[in-house]
Design a protein around this motif. Structure first.
Motif, PDB file in Angstrom:
ATOM      1  N   VAL A  26       0.853  -1.189   0.000  1.00 42.94           N
ATOM      2  CA  VAL A  26       0.000   0.000   0.000  1.00 42.94           C
ATOM      3  C   VAL A  26       0.889   1.239   0.000  1.00 42.94           C
ATOM      4  O   VAL A  26       1.831   1.342   0.786  1.00 42.94           O
ATOM      5  N   THR A  27       0.563   2.185  -0.893  1.00 40.33           N
ATOM      6  CA  THR A  27       1.275   3.456  -0.941  1.00 40.33           C
ATOM      7  C   THR A  27       0.265   4.602  -1.006  1.00 40.33           C
ATOM      8  O   THR A  27      -0.611   4.609  -1.878  1.00 40.33           O
ATOM      9  N   PHE A  28       0.362   5.527  -0.065  1.00 38.21           N
ATOM     10  CA  PHE A  28      -0.394   6.790  -0.102  1.00 38.21           C
ATOM     11  C   PHE A  28       0.604   7.905  -0.366  1.00 38.21           C
ATOM     12  O   PHE A  28       1.609   8.028   0.344  1.00 38.21           O
ATOM     13  N   GLN A  29       0.324   8.714  -1.372  1.00 42.40           N
ATOM     14  CA  GLN A  29       1.222   9.806  -1.719  1.00 42.40           C
ATOM     15  C   GLN A  29       0.447  11.111  -1.770  1.00 42.40           C
ATOM     16  O   GLN A  29      -0.366  11.336  -2.673  1.00 42.40           O
ATOM     17  N   ASN A  30       0.665  11.975  -0.773  1.00 41.91           N
ATOM     18  CA  ASN A  30       0.034  13.302  -0.700  1.00 41.91           C
ATOM     19  C   ASN A  30      -1.480  13.222  -0.858  1.00 41.91           C
ATOM     20  O   ASN A  30      -2.089  13.969  -1.628  1.00 41.91           O
ATOM     21  N   VAL A  31      -2.098  12.327  -0.103  1.00 41.96           N
ATOM     22  CA  VAL A  31      -3.533  12.073  -0.222  1.00 41.96           C
ATOM     23  C   VAL A  31      -4.321  12.958   0.739  1.00 41.96           C
ATOM     24  O   VAL A  31      -3.980  13.067   1.928  1.00 41.96           O
ATOM     25  N   SER A  32      -5.350  13.583   0.207  1.00 44.72           N
ATOM     26  CA  SER A  32      -6.296  14.359   1.012  1.00 44.72           C
ATOM     27  C   SER A  32      -7.709  13.893   0.692  1.00 44.72           C
ATOM     28  O   SER A  32      -8.007  13.478  -0.441  1.00 44.72           O
ATOM     29  N   VAL A  85      -2.236   0.075  -4.588  1.00 37.81           N
ATOM     30  CA  VAL A  85      -2.247  -1.211  -3.895  1.00 37.81           C
ATOM     31  C   VAL A  85      -1.550  -2.205  -4.817  1.00 37.81           C
ATOM     32  O   VAL A  85      -2.051  -2.475  -5.916  1.00 37.81           O
ATOM     33  N   PHE A  86      -0.396  -2.669  -4.409  1.00 37.39           N
ATOM     34  CA  PHE A  86       0.452  -3.512  -5.253  1.00 37.39           C
ATOM     35  C   PHE A  86       0.692  -2.864  -6.609  1.00 37.39           C
ATOM     36  O   PHE A  86       0.668  -3.506  -7.651  1.00 37.39           O
ATOM     37  N   GLY A  87       0.910  -1.540  -6.580  1.00 39.50           N
ATOM     38  CA  GLY A  87       1.272  -0.813  -7.789  1.00 39.50           C
ATOM     39  C   GLY A  87       0.120  -0.449  -8.687  1.00 39.50           C
ATOM     40  O   GLY A  87       0.351   0.064  -9.789  1.00 39.50           O
ATOM     41  N   ARG A  88      -1.125  -0.671  -8.252  1.00 39.16           N
ATOM     42  CA  ARG A  88      -2.295  -0.345  -9.067  1.00 39.16           C
ATOM     43  C   ARG A  88      -3.291   0.463  -8.256  1.00 39.16           C
ATOM     44  O   ARG A  88      -3.259   0.424  -7.021  1.00 39.16           O
ATOM     45  N   PRO A  89      -4.217   1.169  -8.931  1.00 41.60           N
ATOM     46  CA  PRO A  89      -5.307   1.801  -8.181  1.00 41.60           C
ATOM     47  C   PRO A  89      -6.064   0.748  -7.379  1.00 41.60           C
ATOM     48  O   PRO A  89      -6.180  -0.407  -7.818  1.00 41.60           O
ATOM     49  N   PRO A  90      -6.570   1.087  -6.200  1.00 48.20           N
ATOM     50  CA  PRO A  90      -7.187   0.077  -5.335  1.00 48.20           C
ATOM     51  C   PRO A  90      -8.271  -0.763  -6.009  1.00 48.20           C
ATOM     52  O   PRO A  90      -8.332  -1.979  -5.795  1.00 48.20           O
TER      53      PRO A  90
END
Length: 256
Positions: A26-32, A85-90
Protein backbone atom coordinates in the motif's frame (compact mmCIF):
# COMPACT_ATOMS: atom_id res chain seq x y z
CA UNK A 1 -24.23 5.68 0.91
CA UNK A 2 -20.76 6.42 -0.41
CA UNK A 3 -20.21 8.81 -3.30
CA UNK A 4 -19.99 7.14 -6.66
CA UNK A 5 -16.45 6.21 -7.59
CA UNK A 6 -15.16 7.77 -10.79
CA UNK A 7 -12.51 5.82 -12.70
CA UNK A 8 -9.84 7.71 -14.63
CA UNK A 9 -10.54 7.66 -18.38
CA UNK A 10 -7.46 5.56 -19.16
CA UNK A 11 -8.37 2.73 -16.81
CA UNK A 12 -11.10 0.14 -17.06
CA UNK A 13 -13.18 -0.65 -13.96
CA UNK A 14 -13.00 -4.05 -12.35
CA UNK A 15 -10.52 -6.24 -10.47
CA UNK A 16 -7.54 -7.59 -12.34
CA UNK A 17 -4.77 -9.98 -11.27
CA UNK A 18 -1.51 -8.40 -10.14
CA UNK A 19 1.46 -10.43 -11.35
CA UNK A 20 4.14 -8.75 -9.23
CA UNK A 21 3.28 -8.71 -5.52
CA UNK A 22 6.86 -8.19 -4.33
CA UNK A 23 6.71 -4.38 -4.15
CA UNK A 24 4.96 -2.18 -1.58
CA UNK A 25 1.52 -3.44 -0.62
CA UNK A 26 0.00 0.00 0.00
CA UNK A 27 1.27 3.46 -0.94
CA UNK A 28 -0.39 6.79 -0.10
CA UNK A 29 1.22 9.81 -1.72
CA UNK A 30 0.03 13.30 -0.70
CA UNK A 31 -3.53 12.07 -0.22
CA UNK A 32 -6.30 14.36 1.01
CA UNK A 33 -9.98 13.56 1.49
CA UNK A 34 -13.08 15.35 2.75
CA UNK A 35 -16.77 14.51 2.72
CA UNK A 36 -19.06 16.99 0.91
CA UNK A 37 -19.97 19.91 3.14
CA UNK A 38 -17.38 19.11 5.79
CA UNK A 39 -13.79 19.96 6.55
CA UNK A 40 -10.83 17.74 5.63
CA UNK A 41 -10.89 14.24 7.13
CA UNK A 42 -7.35 13.46 5.94
CA UNK A 43 -4.89 16.10 4.78
CA UNK A 44 -1.78 15.50 2.65
CA UNK A 45 -0.87 12.09 4.08
CA UNK A 46 1.94 9.93 2.73
CA UNK A 47 3.18 6.50 3.84
CA UNK A 48 4.25 3.17 2.40
CA UNK A 49 3.57 -0.34 3.73
CA UNK A 50 5.81 -3.14 2.57
CA UNK A 51 4.92 -6.79 1.92
CA UNK A 52 4.29 -9.04 4.94
CA UNK A 53 4.05 -6.06 7.27
CA UNK A 54 1.71 -6.07 10.27
CA UNK A 55 0.57 -2.48 10.75
CA UNK A 56 -1.92 -0.95 13.17
CA UNK A 57 -3.74 2.33 12.51
CA UNK A 58 -4.39 4.04 15.85
CA UNK A 59 -6.23 7.27 16.52
CA UNK A 60 -9.21 9.01 18.08
CA UNK A 61 -12.79 8.53 16.96
CA UNK A 62 -13.37 10.76 13.93
CA UNK A 63 -9.66 11.02 13.22
CA UNK A 64 -9.92 9.35 9.80
CA UNK A 65 -8.85 5.75 10.49
CA UNK A 66 -11.84 4.03 8.85
CA UNK A 67 -11.86 6.58 6.02
CA UNK A 68 -8.22 5.74 5.33
CA UNK A 69 -9.12 2.05 5.19
CA UNK A 70 -11.96 2.73 2.73
CA UNK A 71 -9.60 4.74 0.54
CA UNK A 72 -7.22 1.78 0.47
CA UNK A 73 -10.15 -0.47 -0.49
CA UNK A 74 -11.18 1.84 -3.34
CA UNK A 75 -14.57 2.49 -1.75
CA UNK A 76 -13.81 6.22 -1.60
CA UNK A 77 -11.85 8.30 -4.15
CA UNK A 78 -9.22 10.72 -2.82
CA UNK A 79 -9.70 14.42 -3.45
CA UNK A 80 -6.00 14.78 -4.09
CA UNK A 81 -2.96 12.55 -4.27
CA UNK A 82 -2.38 8.98 -5.35
CA UNK A 83 -3.12 5.59 -3.78
CA UNK A 84 -1.58 2.34 -5.04
CA UNK A 85 -2.25 -1.21 -3.89
CA UNK A 86 0.45 -3.51 -5.25
CA UNK A 87 1.27 -0.81 -7.79
CA UNK A 88 -2.29 -0.34 -9.07
CA UNK A 89 -5.31 1.80 -8.18
CA UNK A 90 -7.19 0.08 -5.34
CA UNK A 91 -10.21 -0.91 -7.44
CA UNK A 92 -7.90 -2.68 -9.90
CA UNK A 93 -6.15 -4.78 -7.23
CA UNK A 94 -9.21 -5.86 -5.23
CA UNK A 95 -8.79 -9.54 -6.12
CA UNK A 96 -5.77 -9.55 -3.83
CA UNK A 97 -7.44 -7.80 -0.89
CA UNK A 98 -9.46 -9.28 1.99
CA UNK A 99 -11.61 -7.05 4.21
CA UNK A 100 -13.11 -7.58 7.67
CA UNK A 101 -15.62 -4.81 8.55
CA UNK A 102 -16.19 -3.58 12.08
CA UNK A 103 -19.78 -4.81 12.11
CA UNK A 104 -21.31 -7.84 10.43
CA UNK A 105 -23.83 -6.96 7.73
CA UNK A 106 -25.85 -10.09 8.57
CA UNK A 107 -28.88 -9.39 10.72
CA UNK A 108 -29.82 -11.58 13.66
CA UNK A 109 -32.09 -14.39 12.55
CA UNK A 110 -30.76 -14.56 8.99
CA UNK A 111 -30.64 -18.31 8.20
CA UNK A 112 -27.01 -18.91 7.28
CA UNK A 113 -24.39 -21.27 8.69
CA UNK A 114 -20.76 -20.60 9.51
CA UNK A 115 -19.54 -22.45 6.41
CA UNK A 116 -21.98 -20.58 4.18
CA UNK A 117 -20.71 -17.26 5.54
CA UNK A 118 -17.11 -18.27 4.81
CA UNK A 119 -18.06 -19.33 1.28
CA UNK A 120 -19.44 -15.85 0.53
CA UNK A 121 -15.81 -14.68 0.49
CA UNK A 122 -14.90 -16.97 -2.40
CA UNK A 123 -14.35 -14.92 -5.53
CA UNK A 124 -14.16 -17.95 -7.85
CA UNK A 125 -17.73 -18.67 -8.99
CA UNK A 126 -19.39 -20.20 -12.01
CA UNK A 127 -21.24 -17.81 -14.26
CA UNK A 128 -24.64 -18.79 -12.81
CA UNK A 129 -23.62 -18.10 -9.21
CA UNK A 130 -22.54 -21.55 -8.03
CA UNK A 131 -19.19 -21.89 -6.30
CA UNK A 132 -16.43 -23.87 -7.97
CA UNK A 133 -15.55 -27.12 -6.15
CA UNK A 134 -12.21 -25.61 -5.13
CA UNK A 135 -14.04 -22.98 -3.08
CA UNK A 136 -15.33 -25.62 -0.67
CA UNK A 137 -11.83 -27.05 -0.29
CA UNK A 138 -10.40 -23.59 0.39
CA UNK A 139 -13.17 -22.77 2.88
CA UNK A 140 -12.55 -25.97 4.82
CA UNK A 141 -8.80 -25.31 4.90
CA UNK A 142 -9.29 -21.80 6.26
CA UNK A 143 -11.82 -22.98 8.85
CA UNK A 144 -9.38 -25.65 10.06
CA UNK A 145 -6.65 -23.03 10.37
CA UNK A 146 -8.90 -20.83 12.54
CA UNK A 147 -10.36 -23.78 14.50
CA UNK A 148 -13.86 -23.28 13.08
CA UNK A 149 -14.60 -26.76 11.73
CA UNK A 150 -16.59 -27.81 14.85
CA UNK A 151 -18.86 -24.79 14.19
CA UNK A 152 -19.19 -25.42 10.44
CA UNK A 153 -22.95 -26.03 10.46
CA UNK A 154 -23.87 -23.77 13.37
CA UNK A 155 -26.09 -20.74 12.69
CA UNK A 156 -23.88 -17.67 12.40
CA UNK A 157 -26.19 -15.51 14.52
CA UNK A 158 -25.82 -17.82 17.53
CA UNK A 159 -22.06 -17.42 17.81
CA UNK A 160 -20.22 -15.40 20.43
CA UNK A 161 -18.53 -12.15 19.43
CA UNK A 162 -15.10 -13.76 19.28
CA UNK A 163 -16.38 -16.68 17.19
CA UNK A 164 -18.08 -14.29 14.76
CA UNK A 165 -14.87 -12.35 14.33
CA UNK A 166 -12.95 -15.52 13.46
CA UNK A 167 -15.65 -16.42 10.90
CA UNK A 168 -15.41 -12.98 9.29
CA UNK A 169 -11.62 -13.30 9.13
CA UNK A 170 -12.06 -16.73 7.51
CA UNK A 171 -14.44 -15.21 4.95
CA UNK A 172 -11.79 -12.62 4.07
CA UNK A 173 -9.08 -15.28 3.81
CA UNK A 174 -10.89 -17.79 1.59
CA UNK A 175 -10.07 -15.70 -1.48
CA UNK A 176 -6.33 -16.10 -0.67
CA UNK A 177 -5.56 -12.36 -0.37
CA UNK A 178 -2.11 -10.81 -0.24
CA UNK A 179 -3.43 -7.85 1.78
CA UNK A 180 -5.84 -8.15 4.72
CA UNK A 181 -7.61 -5.01 6.01
CA UNK A 182 -9.52 -5.14 9.31
CA UNK A 183 -11.62 -2.46 11.00
CA UNK A 184 -11.60 -2.76 14.82
CA UNK A 185 -11.30 -6.59 14.89
CA UNK A 186 -11.02 -6.71 18.70
CA UNK A 187 -13.79 -4.24 19.52
CA UNK A 188 -16.67 -5.47 21.70
CA UNK A 189 -15.10 -8.84 22.50
CA UNK A 190 -13.54 -10.20 25.68
CA UNK A 191 -9.89 -9.10 26.18
CA UNK A 192 -8.72 -12.73 26.22
CA UNK A 193 -10.45 -13.33 22.88
CA UNK A 194 -8.95 -10.10 21.58
CA UNK A 195 -5.52 -11.50 22.36
CA UNK A 196 -6.38 -14.64 20.37
CA UNK A 197 -7.43 -12.51 17.39
CA UNK A 198 -4.16 -10.53 17.56
CA UNK A 199 -2.21 -13.79 17.67
CA UNK A 200 -4.06 -15.02 14.58
CA UNK A 201 -3.27 -11.80 12.71
CA UNK A 202 0.38 -12.04 13.73
CA UNK A 203 0.58 -15.52 12.21
CA UNK A 204 -1.17 -14.39 9.05
CA UNK A 205 1.32 -11.54 8.55
CA UNK A 206 4.00 -14.15 7.84
CA UNK A 207 2.37 -14.74 4.45
CA UNK A 208 0.45 -11.51 3.74
CA UNK A 209 0.32 -7.84 4.66
CA UNK A 210 -2.06 -7.06 7.53
CA UNK A 211 -3.49 -3.58 8.23
CA UNK A 212 -5.66 -3.21 11.32
CA UNK A 213 -7.66 -0.20 12.51
CA UNK A 214 -7.99 0.18 16.28
CA UNK A 215 -8.58 2.87 18.89
CA UNK A 216 -7.05 0.71 21.63
CA UNK A 217 -3.42 1.35 22.60
CA UNK A 218 -3.35 -2.10 24.18
CA UNK A 219 -3.38 -3.52 20.63
CA UNK A 220 0.19 -2.33 20.18
CA UNK A 221 2.88 -4.90 20.91
CA UNK A 222 6.24 -6.02 19.59
CA UNK A 223 4.64 -8.24 16.90
CA UNK A 224 3.70 -5.15 14.88
CA UNK A 225 5.97 -3.86 12.14
CA UNK A 226 4.85 -0.28 12.67
CA UNK A 227 2.08 1.90 14.06
CA UNK A 228 0.39 4.66 12.07
CA UNK A 229 -1.08 7.35 14.31
CA UNK A 230 -3.98 8.88 12.38
CA UNK A 231 -5.63 12.18 13.26
CA UNK A 232 -6.24 13.93 9.92
CA UNK A 233 -2.50 13.54 9.37
CA UNK A 234 -0.38 10.40 9.76
CA UNK A 235 2.73 9.81 11.83
CA UNK A 236 4.52 6.45 11.68
CA UNK A 237 6.32 4.90 14.67
CA UNK A 238 7.90 1.61 15.60
CA UNK A 239 6.09 -0.18 18.46
CA UNK A 240 9.03 0.45 20.81
CA UNK A 241 8.72 4.20 20.19
CA UNK A 242 5.09 4.33 21.36
CA UNK A 243 5.18 5.75 24.87
CA UNK A 244 2.70 7.72 26.94
CA UNK A 245 4.70 10.88 26.30
CA UNK A 246 4.66 10.26 22.55
CA UNK A 247 0.89 9.79 22.55
CA UNK A 248 0.35 12.92 24.63
CA UNK A 249 2.55 14.90 22.26
CA UNK A 250 0.41 13.81 19.32
CA UNK A 251 -3.08 14.10 20.80
CA UNK A 252 -2.89 15.64 24.24
CA UNK A 253 -4.81 12.55 25.45
CA UNK A 254 -5.27 8.84 24.84
CA UNK A 255 -6.52 8.28 21.23
CA UNK A 256 -9.93 6.81 22.09
Amino acid sequence: MFPRRIHPPDTAPGCQPVHNLAGPAVTFQNVSFSFPGSGPVLSDISFRIGPHAHVCLIGPNGGGKTTLLKLALGLLPPDEGRIDVFGRPPHRACRHVGYVPQHSVLKRGFPITVREVVLTGCVERHRFGWHRPSCGTDADAVMRELDLMPLSHHPFDRLSGGQRQRVLIARALVGNPSLLLLDEPTANIDPALGTQVRDILGRLSRRMTVMTVSHDLDYIDASLTSVLFVNRSVREMKPAEVTSDAVWSLYGRRPC
